[in-house]
Write an enzyme that holds these catalytic residues in place. Structure first.
Site, short mmCIF file in Angstrom:
data_model
loop_
_atom_site.label_atom_id
_atom_site.label_comp_id
_atom_site.label_asym_id
_atom_site.label_seq_id
_atom_site.Cartn_x
_atom_site.Cartn_y
_atom_site.Cartn_z
N GLU A 171 -31.91 -14.92 -95.55
CA GLU A 171 -30.88 -13.88 -95.57
C GLU A 171 -29.96 -14.11 -96.77
O GLU A 171 -29.81 -15.24 -97.23
CB GLU A 171 -30.06 -13.91 -94.28
N CYS A 210 -22.91 -20.54 -81.46
CA CYS A 210 -23.58 -19.36 -80.87
C CYS A 210 -24.22 -19.67 -79.52
O CYS A 210 -24.13 -18.87 -78.59
CB CYS A 210 -24.65 -18.83 -81.83
N CYS A 213 -28.17 -17.00 -80.71
CA CYS A 213 -28.29 -16.78 -82.16
C CYS A 213 -29.57 -16.03 -82.49
O CYS A 213 -30.55 -16.03 -81.74
CB CYS A 213 -28.22 -18.10 -82.92
N ASP A 214 -29.57 -15.43 -83.66
CA ASP A 214 -30.44 -14.32 -84.03
C ASP A 214 -31.91 -14.42 -83.61
O ASP A 214 -32.43 -13.55 -82.93
CB ASP A 214 -30.41 -14.13 -85.55
N LYS A 215 -32.61 -15.47 -84.03
CA LYS A 215 -34.06 -15.50 -83.84
C LYS A 215 -34.47 -15.88 -82.44
O LYS A 215 -35.64 -15.72 -82.07
CB LYS A 215 -34.72 -16.44 -84.87
N SER A 240 -28.40 -10.61 -93.68
CA SER A 240 -27.72 -10.83 -92.41
C SER A 240 -27.28 -9.49 -91.84
O SER A 240 -27.06 -8.53 -92.59
CB SER A 240 -26.49 -11.71 -92.63
N ASP A 246 -28.19 -19.31 -88.32
CA ASP A 246 -28.25 -18.57 -89.58
C ASP A 246 -26.97 -18.76 -90.38
O ASP A 246 -26.99 -18.96 -91.60
CB ASP A 246 -28.45 -17.07 -89.30
N CYS A 263 -22.15 -14.47 -83.40
CA CYS A 263 -21.31 -13.80 -84.40
C CYS A 263 -20.79 -12.46 -83.89
O CYS A 263 -21.52 -11.67 -83.29
CB CYS A 263 -22.09 -13.59 -85.69
#
Length: 555
Positions: A443, A48, A121-123, A469, A80, A193
């Site tokens: 998640e 990512c 990536c997500d966070k 997720s 994640d 993702c």
């Protein structure tokens, strides 16, 4: 310009500091310019964020060309997808706070005049936004970009397909060889993702809230055009510094509502609820979970994206990018076009320059939405007095009633699904996975994908005080509050209890008499903390409810 950095770099008494900086190549001329911190979340632990070092070079090039001096520094990132289904996943939400804290600390320590935060990536995305709002110096968020889709049997695939293939293989519906082929082809290179999962949801949010320049996020991470995007971001931050344009000028109540509309219209991740509440708190703007229900209920789903739709994230770029989504929302009056963005222009002005690709099918016209209302709903009831969130994109189911199948951790539920122990009509309860109980609110993509993979997505509901997720789809309820570890009603559920979920009524109930719930909770004993020392213990002592964004700062 009145520069913060002059406190560090200018005057007789700062000679030692200048000496240190000259040791690594900075000149007197460099140190008289605005100092721009480049907060990089590059890591070699996942795809990512893998290209962010290369992208940072181009951001710095843009800063220098616009008259500034860039200084790059690193912070952390947790994958994640790689940690999913393990104890490692508990670190993910915790990392949001560490990312915010670390960017804040470096920027305060070195007194930067501006910040460009490179995220993927997500966070990393909400963590960066939270830090910018705490600092309130000119700053922007630059999303590294999505991964390209993989190909399998002539179709685009993403990591979502791998997770679902695991469930299909466990149920005997897919061979080991096909599982391996999907695994080998789903992720072809660097990038986050590839659906409207959490990373791309929050990247959309950053453009609609105004912290990312419009038109930057949808360009894939490995696309050569990303270099020009990065150079432009270096120029944008310098303009923001020269004009003293600050994050709290941008992240207002109307900007936050615009962001929620973007989540709703794109069928985005339920994680946006947690993250936008946390961002709002750092901005000092009141925001409650009910605001998500109200705005989602008035906003149609206009973008046909995985996990519930047909297309992958890079198809948004091919369709014209997030500016086309913004243009739709402005034209439909689903957002406030007068909101300021980091470029100094309004959202409406930025959206007016969108260039839609002729014949594209990803972003629907206002006259033909996928659904008349958005992708999220907030439920309350005897099982969730403080509320919970359900994702509505990708399915039409509105009610479910069935017996509770109770699991006190994610791994036990996953084992039950893959062993074929979950039956149609069941309500899978996964508790003690909340912010404090997990800790870290894991998640549940492994479990939710396995339910899809074994063919139960239309007949089983899942309810958890953990998270989902962005790749999760199906009749799934998360963020149940109060969480079980804090003595919420989830802790009182017993195997076989009837659970009812009614989306139209916005209710989720444990169907036993209230006095019986009280009796069970009176006998309940809080489980011992799973971690007694270290970062998890510190997090448990500080973290707030999911209904408050699972923040760790009290104000």
């Amino acid at each position: 310009m009145k520069l913060n950095s002059y406190t560090i770099t200018q005057g007789r008494d700062r000679a030692p500091a200048r000496s240190y900086l000259k040791a690594i190549g900075f000149t007197d001329a460099d140190l008289k310019k605005p100092i721009i911190g480049i907060a990089n979340t590059w890591t070699e632990t996942m795809n990512c964020n893998y290209n962010l070092r290369e992208l940072a070079v181009k951001v710095k090039e843009g800063v220098r060309a616009a008259g500034g001096t860039p200084m790059e520094f690193n912070t952390i990132a947790i994958s994640d997808g790689i940690t999913m289904g393990t104890e490692g996943m508990k670190t993910s939400l915790v990392s949001r706070e560490v990312i915010a804290d670390s960017i804040e600390l470096v920027a305060r320590g070195h007194m930067f005049d501006g910040i460009v935060a490179l995220v993927a990536c997500d966070k990393t995305i909400p963590g960066a936004a939270m830090a910018l709002l705490r600092l309130n110096i000119p700053g922007i968020v630059l999303y590294g970009g999505s991964i390209l889709p993989g190909r399998h049997k002539g179709h685009d695939i993403t990591v979502q397909d791998v997770f679902e293939a695991v469930g299909a293989n466990a149920a005997g519906r897919m061979s080991d060889q096909e599982l391996l082929e999907i695994e080998n082809h789903a992720c072809p290179g660097a990038g986050a993702c590839g659906g409207q999962f959490t990373a791309n949801t929050m990247a959309t949010v950053m453009e609609l809230i105004g912290l990312s320049p419009m038109g930057t996020a949808a360009v894939p991470q490995v696309d050569p055009r990303k270099n020009a995007v990065c150079i432009r971001c270096g120029e944008v931050i310098m303009d923001a510094v020269k004009n003293n344009r600050r994050p709290r000028d941008i992240v207002t109540r109307k900007a936050l509502e615009n962001a929620i509309a973007g989540v709703a219209a794109t069928g985005g991740s339920t994680n946006a609820v947690l993250h936008l509440i946390a961002i709002a708190r750092e901005a000092g703007v009141p925001l409650a979970i009910e605001d998500f229900d109200r705005i989602s209920n008035r906003t149609p789903i206009l973008v046909d994206l995985k996990p519930g739709g047909r297309f992958v994230a890079v198809d948004v770029d091919k369709a014209g990018g997030i500016p086309v989504i913004a243009q739709r929302l402005v034209e439909g009056k689903y957002v406030d076009g007068s909101a300021l963005t980091c470029t100094g222009r309004t959202l409406a002005e930025e959206a007016s320059e969108a260039r839609e690709t002729a014949g594209q099918e990803v972003i629907r016209p206002l006259s033909k939405p996928l659904k008349p209302t958005g992708g999220l709903a907030i439920l309350r009831g005897s099982l969730a007095p403080e509320g919970c969130v359900i994702k509505l994109a990708g399915h039409d189911k509105k009610q479910h009633r069935g017996p509770a199948r109770v699991f006190n951790r994610e791994e036990d539920a996953m084992s039950a699904v893959t062993r074929g122990e979950i039956r149609p009509n069941d309500v899978v309860i996964i508790r003690y996975e909340g912010p404090r109980g997990g800790p870290g609110m894991r998640e549940m993509l492994g479990v939710t994908s396995a339910i899809v993979g074994v063919g139960l997505s239309d007949s089983v509901a899942l309810v958890t005080d953990g998270r989902f997720s962005g790749a999760t789809h199906g009749f799934m309820v998360a963020h149940v509050a109060p969480e079980a570890a804090n003595g919420g009603p989830m802790a009182a559920v017993e195997e076989g209890d009837s659970i009812s979920i009614d989306v139209d009524a916005r209710e989720i109930n444990l169907e036993i008499p209230p006095e019986k719930i009280r009796e069970r909770l009176a006998r309940w004993q809080a489980p011992a903390p799973r971690y007694a020392t270290g970062v998890f213990a510190k997090y448990c002592a500080l973290v707030a409810s999911a209904s408050e964004g699972a923040v760790t700062s009290k104000f």
